[in-house]
Enzyme design. Structure first.
Site, PDB file in Angstrom:
ATOM      1  N   HIS A   1      -0.820   7.893  -1.911  1.00 47.16           N
ATOM      2  CA  HIS A   1      -1.254   6.609  -1.346  1.00 47.16           C
ATOM      3  C   HIS A   1      -0.122   5.993  -0.513  1.00 47.16           C
ATOM      4  O   HIS A   1      -0.316   5.638   0.657  1.00 47.16           O
ATOM      5  CB  HIS A   1      -1.643   5.670  -2.496  1.00 47.16           C
ATOM      6  CG  HIS A   1      -2.061   4.295  -2.080  1.00 47.16           C
ATOM      7  ND1 HIS A   1      -3.370   3.888  -2.069  1.00 47.16           N
ATOM      8  CD2 HIS A   1      -1.341   3.219  -1.660  1.00 47.16           C
ATOM      9  CE1 HIS A   1      -3.446   2.632  -1.662  1.00 47.16           C
ATOM     10  NE2 HIS A   1      -2.213   2.192  -1.406  1.00 47.16           N
ATOM     11  N   GLU A   2       1.060   5.889  -1.110  1.00 46.58           N
ATOM     12  CA  GLU A   2       2.195   5.289  -0.396  1.00 46.58           C
ATOM     13  C   GLU A   2       2.636   6.171   0.773  1.00 46.58           C
ATOM     14  O   GLU A   2       3.108   5.660   1.800  1.00 46.58           O
ATOM     15  CB  GLU A   2       3.361   5.045  -1.356  1.00 46.58           C
ATOM     16  CG  GLU A   2       3.065   4.062  -2.480  1.00 46.58           C
ATOM     17  CD  GLU A   2       2.564   2.709  -1.993  1.00 46.58           C
ATOM     18  OE1 GLU A   2       2.951   2.287  -0.880  1.00 46.58           O
ATOM     19  OE2 GLU A   2       1.775   2.076  -2.715  1.00 46.58           O
TER      20      GLU A   2
ATOM     21  N   HIS B   1       0.719   5.136   3.779  1.00 44.52           N
ATOM     22  CA  HIS B   1       1.314   3.971   4.434  1.00 44.52           C
ATOM     23  C   HIS B   1       2.543   4.372   5.262  1.00 44.52           C
ATOM     24  O   HIS B   1       2.717   3.922   6.398  1.00 44.52           O
ATOM     25  CB  HIS B   1       1.742   2.938   3.389  1.00 44.52           C
ATOM     26  CG  HIS B   1       0.619   2.200   2.755  1.00 44.52           C
ATOM     27  ND1 HIS B   1      -0.394   1.620   3.478  1.00 44.52           N
ATOM     28  CD2 HIS B   1       0.351   1.923   1.444  1.00 44.52           C
ATOM     29  CE1 HIS B   1      -1.240   1.021   2.648  1.00 44.52           C
ATOM     30  NE2 HIS B   1      -0.806   1.195   1.412  1.00 44.52           N
TER      31      HIS B   1
ATOM     32  N   HIS C   1       1.595   6.180   8.394  1.00 47.68           N
ATOM     33  CA  HIS C   1       1.036   5.209   9.344  1.00 47.68           C
ATOM     34  C   HIS C   1       2.182   4.493  10.069  1.00 47.68           C
ATOM     35  O   HIS C   1       2.194   4.378  11.302  1.00 47.68           O
ATOM     36  CB  HIS C   1       0.163   4.209   8.588  1.00 47.68           C
ATOM     37  CG  HIS C   1      -0.732   3.398   9.472  1.00 47.68           C
ATOM     38  ND1 HIS C   1      -1.674   2.520   8.981  1.00 47.68           N
ATOM     39  CD2 HIS C   1      -0.840   3.310  10.823  1.00 47.68           C
ATOM     40  CE1 HIS C   1      -2.318   1.938   9.979  1.00 47.68           C
ATOM     41  NE2 HIS C   1      -1.825   2.399  11.107  1.00 47.68           N
TER      42      HIS C   1
END
Length: 421
Positions: A213-214, A217, A220
């Site tokens: 998940h991180e 980020h 991105h």
């Protein structure tokens, strides 16, 4: 709530006295012993009940403040004022709530499955978080997690994988607990730094999902910073959760394809269905609570603890009432949700998840180019325009319905597995 409230002691599964805290409350709700779950639930809300008027006054004041600023700036409502900065229409917010309302049968079917599997005559609000597997858990050391992530993210292409390898190799990630280290997990950095990740890795499935998940980020941010000038390198929260949730979707697809036993598949399906339930259904219910409360105050109606509690209880009844016993104490849950003080924020978790489902389907069908271009655009356009370039149109209900179709698909698969002898 976090500094002053003191909660009672309860007896754990071994009969030992343990004080309920914010951090162990969720663990108690996952206990296999229903008595422990019930005692923790009642202990938590007995204290919130004692201070409900204080919390109601605080929340009512926060809502009035937001309405004042919205009126001063000539918005039609606090909701419109909050959405304006992202150029999001009120219809997007309403579409989310309407689409979820039309598909509450899927949620209640999942709850009925839980009830049957757990052998309960009725499923209470303190039973919602119990896992469906008896003694199964997955041990995933950090080195193994890196291997799994590189396999799971293959649909995103070689370039993306090389950048993830770079993150692993170049020390972007603070992996384990340490003295004085902050808890939780997040991705952060400046325009000219690495996109660092803070973790407290525990060698389990939850840590694996947190890491990927991180990493979503951080990738991105990496693509945005490397393709945009400083002014447009920061992206809105509205699109931030798309990159992280998409990585989780690719991970669950990979894990389910490679599960080696029925028990493992049940464990994985239950884990991810809970993610869907709490991200789409629960956050939408939160969003609806906010909308109702603001509209009442905008209409001149003062809200007390009784009104907040009734609104929240009735929403739980609407969402879960077909399958669950909606215990009276759940009406007080509004008092312990800090997100209600961040005006109209929580709906972004649900729209982010729905957008990620559409993006994942597009990647698996057409390849990663659209998605990588989306990452590279950073904050150079408004969120809805960025998502449209990736074939996600949140002005319609399609992304929400696609997500609930995915939820249905996983519920049906779980039902088949649980029916097998």
């Amino acid at each position: 709530s976090f500094a002053d409230l003191q909660f009672p002691e309860i007896e754990d599964e071994k009969g030992e006295k343990v004080k309920v805290t914010h951090s162990n409350f969720s663990l108690f709700l996952k206990s296999k012993d229903q008595r422990v779950r019930k005692d923790a639930f009642e202990a938590m809300y007995s204290i919130y009940g004692q201070f409900k008027n204080t919390f109601a006054s605080t929340l009512y004041g926060g809502i009035k403040s937001e309405i004042f600023y919205a009126k001063t700036r000539k918005y039609e409502s606090a909701l419109q004022g909050s959405l304006f900065q992202d150029d999001v229409s009120v219809e997007v917010y309403d579409n989310l709530i309407a689409a979820v309302h039309e598909n509450l049968d899927s949620l209640n079917k999942y709850m009925d499955l839980k009830k049957t599997f757990l052998g309960l005559d009725k499923i209470n609000m303190y039973d919602l978080y119990v896992p469906l597997t008896e003694n199964f858990d997955m041990e995933i050391p950090y080195e193994k997690a890196q291997e799994i992530i590189l396999e799971a993210l293959k649909p995103l292409g070689e370039e993306y994988l090389e950048n993830v390898k770079k993150a692993f190799a170049e020390g972007w990630i603070d992996v384990y607990d340490n003295e004085g280290k902050q808890g939780g997990a997040y991705s952060w950095g400046s325009y000219d730094s690495k996109s660092y990740i803070l973790l407290s890795y525990k060698d389990d499935l939850n840590s694996l999902f947190t890491l990927i998940h991180e990493m979503g980020h951080s990738m991105h941010s990496y693509y945005s910073k490397n393709n945009q000038p400083y002014l447009y390198s920061g992206y809105k929260i509205f699109v931030a959760e798309v990159a992280s949730t998409l990585n989780e979707l690719l991970l669950i697809n990979y894990l389910l394809k490679n599960a080696s036993s029925k028990e493992e598949r049940v464990y994985l399906l239950n884990y991810y269905l809970e993610q869907f339930r709490t991200t789409v259904y629960r956050q939408t219910m939160f969003a609806e609570f906010e909308k109702i409360c603001h509209e009442k105050v905008e209409g001149g109606e003062p809200l007390t603890a009784e009104e907040f509690t009734n609104i929240y209880y009735d929403l739980n009844k609407q969402y879960y009432g077909e399958s669950c016993e909606v215990n009276e104490d759940i009406g007080l849950e509004w008092a312990r949700i800090p997100h209600f003080y961040s005006n109209f924020y929580v709906y972004k978790y649900a729209t982010g998840c729905c957008s990620a489902v559409t993006c994942a389907q597009d990647i698996l069908k057409n390849g990663p180019d659209n998605y990588l271009n989306f990452l590279k655009k950073g904050g150079s356009d408004y969120p809805l325009n960025l998502l449209k370039s990736n074939n996600v149109d949140l002005n319609s209900q399609k992304p929400i319905k696609k997500t609930i179709d995915k939820f249905d698909e996983l519920v049906n698969e779980l039902e088949k597995l649980l029916a097998e002898k």
